[in-house]
Design an enzyme around this catalytic site. Structure first.
Site, PDB file in Angstrom:
ATOM      1  N   TYR A 140       0.820  -1.216   0.000  1.00 21.45           N
ATOM      2  CA  TYR A 140       0.000   0.000   0.000  1.00 21.45           C
ATOM      3  C   TYR A 140       0.852   1.263   0.000  1.00 21.45           C
ATOM      4  CZ  TYR A 140      -3.923  -3.078   1.156  1.00 21.45           C
ATOM      5  OH  TYR A 140      -4.870  -4.064   1.142  1.00 21.45           O
ATOM      6  N   LYS A 190       3.331 -15.583   2.389  1.00 15.78           N
ATOM      7  CA  LYS A 190       3.264 -16.324   1.120  1.00 15.78           C
ATOM      8  C   LYS A 190       4.725 -16.636   0.767  1.00 15.78           C
ATOM      9  CE  LYS A 190       0.864 -17.747  -2.487  1.00 15.78           C
ATOM     10  NZ  LYS A 190      -0.060 -18.897  -2.397  1.00 15.78           N
ATOM     11  N   ASP A 222      -3.229 -18.127   1.595  1.00 14.49           N
ATOM     12  CA  ASP A 222      -4.377 -18.781   0.956  1.00 14.49           C
ATOM     13  C   ASP A 222      -4.967 -19.843   1.878  1.00 14.49           C
ATOM     14  OD1 ASP A 222      -1.862 -19.846   0.522  1.00 14.49           O
ATOM     15  OD2 ASP A 222      -2.318 -20.701  -1.434  1.00 14.49           O
ATOM     16  N   ASP A 246      -5.550  -6.820   5.767  1.00 13.92           N
ATOM     17  CA  ASP A 246      -6.729  -6.084   5.309  1.00 13.92           C
ATOM     18  C   ASP A 246      -7.829  -7.086   4.957  1.00 13.92           C
ATOM     19  OD1 ASP A 246      -8.410  -4.160   4.332  1.00 13.92           O
ATOM     20  OD2 ASP A 246      -7.134  -3.536   2.673  1.00 13.92           O
ATOM     21  N   ASP A 250     -11.105  -8.581   7.739  1.00 18.76           N
ATOM     22  CA  ASP A 250     -12.517  -8.449   7.363  1.00 18.76           C
ATOM     23  C   ASP A 250     -13.201  -9.811   7.368  1.00 18.76           C
ATOM     24  OD1 ASP A 250     -12.353  -5.713   7.029  1.00 18.76           O
ATOM     25  OD2 ASP A 250     -13.480  -5.734   5.150  1.00 18.76           O
TER      26      ASP A 250
END
Ligand code: NAD
Length: 356
Positions: A140, A190, A222, A246, A250
Site C-alpha cells: 500500500y 506467502k 491462501d 486487510d 474483514d
C-alpha cells in the site's frame, strides 16, 4: 492526567461516541483516572467546518493526546468530492501522522449472539481471534508505484516491500499480545512465492527465541483464508502484513456476524487510536438506532493498551456481556420479533451494568 482526543466524525459517529463517552466518564470517575477529554473535527464534519478532512487543529489535538477515540467518517454528502477532499482522507492522514503501525482487531464470538454468524454455531462457538495487522507498510505504501501508458498499452504496478525493522516491531506486538492470551501465534505469509514474505517469516522466526512461552506457527495466506472458514477456533493471534491483514481481518470479523460489535485499536510507539470497525452508517444516522457496543468495546481496548488499566478494560467488557445476557439488543443484533433498544439506552445500560 491523561489526554484523550475524541473525534465523533459523521453519520452515526456522534451518537455512538456519546454512548461510549457515558461509559468512559463513569469509569473515569469511579477509577479516578483524571482524564482530560477534548473533542475535535475529522471527516465530513471537518470538511463542512474548515474545508479540510483533517484540519491542523485536529492533527495537533491528536498528536498531543495519549489516546484517540474515533466514531466513523464519511457519507453520501461528501461522495462527489475529489480524492484529497474525501472524509476518509482525514482518517488515513491521522493514522499516518500518528505512525499507527499496529492494527489490532479482535474477532470474538459473543455466545448470546451465536445465531448471528453466517457459519454454523458449532464452528464459531469458541472463536476468539486477535488479528495483528501491520498498518503503515507493504504494497500500500511501497515505491515505485505507477499507472502508465507504455507503447500504447496501459500498465500499472505496485511494490511489496518490508524491511526487517518494520517486521520486527509488528512481530513484537503480536508476540506480546499472544503472551497475554492463549500463547499461540500464527504468522501469515506467502513465503513459497514472495521474497518479501520470506523475509517476514525469517524475521518472525528469529524473534521467537525471545518469547519461548509462545508457540509460533506459520501459514500461507491462501490456507489461512480457508482455515478461517473451515476451523476458525484453531486461531489465537494471527500476525499479518498490511494487505493480507486487510483481507483476513474483514473475513475474521464476519465470523461473528455483527459489525456493530467489533472494536479495533491502532497502535504506534506512543499513543493509540480506538474505533469501531464499521463505518458511519448513513442509512440509520440520527435515529438513535446504531449499536454503540463496538465503540464501547473500543474504549475497553483504550483502557487496556493506552491507559494500562487491564482491570477496568475487563470490567467494561464484562458489562457489555451483562447487558447482552439481560437480553438488551439494538436492531442490528436483535432476532426477528425481539424487542430493541436505542443507542442511548444501550449506553445507559452498560453504565448501569458496571455496577459502580
Ligand atoms: P457501514 O459500516 O457504515 O454500514 C454497513 C451496514 O451496517 C449499514 O446497513 C449500516 O446501517 C450497518 N451498521 C454499521 N454500523 C452499525 C452500527 N453500529 N449499528 C447498527 N448498524 C450498523 O458501511 P458502508 O455503508 O459501506 O459505508 C458508509 C460510510 O462509512 C461510507 O461513507 C464509507 O466510506 C464510510 N466508512 C467509514 C469507515 C470508518 O470511518 N472507519 C469504515 C467503513 C466505511
Amino acid at each position: 492526567m491523561k489526554k484523550i482526543a475524541i473525534f465523533p466524525g459523521d453519520g452515526i459517529g456522534p451518537e455512538i461516541v456519546d454512548a461510549a463517552r457515558m461509559v468512559l466518564d463513569a469509569v473515569d470517575q469511579a477509577a479516578g483516572l483524571n482524564l482530560q477529554c477534548t473533542d475535535g473535527l475529522v471527516g465530513g464534519a471537518a470538511l463542512d467546518a474548515a474545508d479540510d478532512p483533517l484540519p491542523e487543529a485536529s492533527l495537533q489535538l491528536a498528536m498531543a493526546a495519549d489516546a484517540v477515540i474515533l466514531g466513523a467518517v464519511g457519507g453520501p454528502r461528501w461522495d462527489g468530492l475529489p480524492p484529497a477532499k474525501r472524509p476518509e482522507q482525514g482518517l488515513l492522514r491521522l493514522r499516518k501522522n500518528l505512525d499507527l503501525f499496529a492494527n489490532l482487531r479482535p474477532a470474538q464470538i459473543f455466545p448470546q449472539l451465536l445465531s448471528a454468524s453466517p457459519l454454523r454455531p458449532e464452528l464459531v462457538r469458541d472463536v476468539d481471534i486477535l488479528v495483528v495487522r501491520e498498518l503503515t507498510g507493504d504494497i500500500y505504501f511501497g515505491q515505485p508505484r505507477a499507472a502508465e501508458l507504455v507503447d500504447g498499452k496501459r500498465r500499472a504496478y505496485n511494490t511489496m516491500v518490508y524491511d526487517e525493522d518494520e517486521i520486527r516491531r509488528i512481530a513484537h506486538v503480536a508476540f506480546k499480545a499472544a503472551q497475554g492470551r492463549r500463547k499461540q501465534l500464527c504468522s501469515v505469509d506467502k513465503a513459497n512465492v514472495l521474497e518479501t514474505t520470506r523475509l517476514w517469516r525469517e524475521v518472525v522466526t528469529e524473534l521467537a527465541a525471545e518469547y519461548p512461552d509462545v508457540q509460533l506457527t506459520h501459514m500461507y495466506v491462501d490456507n489461512a483464508a480457508m482455515q478461517l472458514i473451515r476451523a476458525p477456533a484453531q486461531f489465537d493471534v494471527l500476525l499479518t502484513g498490511n494487505m493480507f491483514g486487510d483481507i483476513l481481518s474483514d473475513e475474521a470479523s464476519q465470523l461473528t456476524g455483527s459489525i456493530g460489535m467489533l472494536p479495533s485499536a491502532s497502535l504506534g510507539e506512543g499513543r493509540g487510536m480506538y474505533e469501531p470497525i464499521h463505518g458511519s452508517a448513513p442509512d440509520i444516522a440520527g435515529q438513535d438506532k446504531a449499536n454503540p457496543l463496538a465503540t464501547i468495546l473500543s474504549v475497553a481496548m483504550m483502557l487496556r493498551h493506552s491507559l494500562g488499566n487491564e482491570a477496568w478494560a475487563q470490567r467494561v467488557e464484562k458489562a457489555v456481556q451483562k447487558v447482552l445476557d439481560e437480553g438488551l439488543r439494538t436492531a442490528d443484533i436483535a432476532a426477528a420479533g425481539e424487542a430493541v433498544v436505542g443507542t442511548r439506552a444501550m449506553g445507559h445500560a452498560v453504565v448501569k451494568a458496571l455496577q459502580l
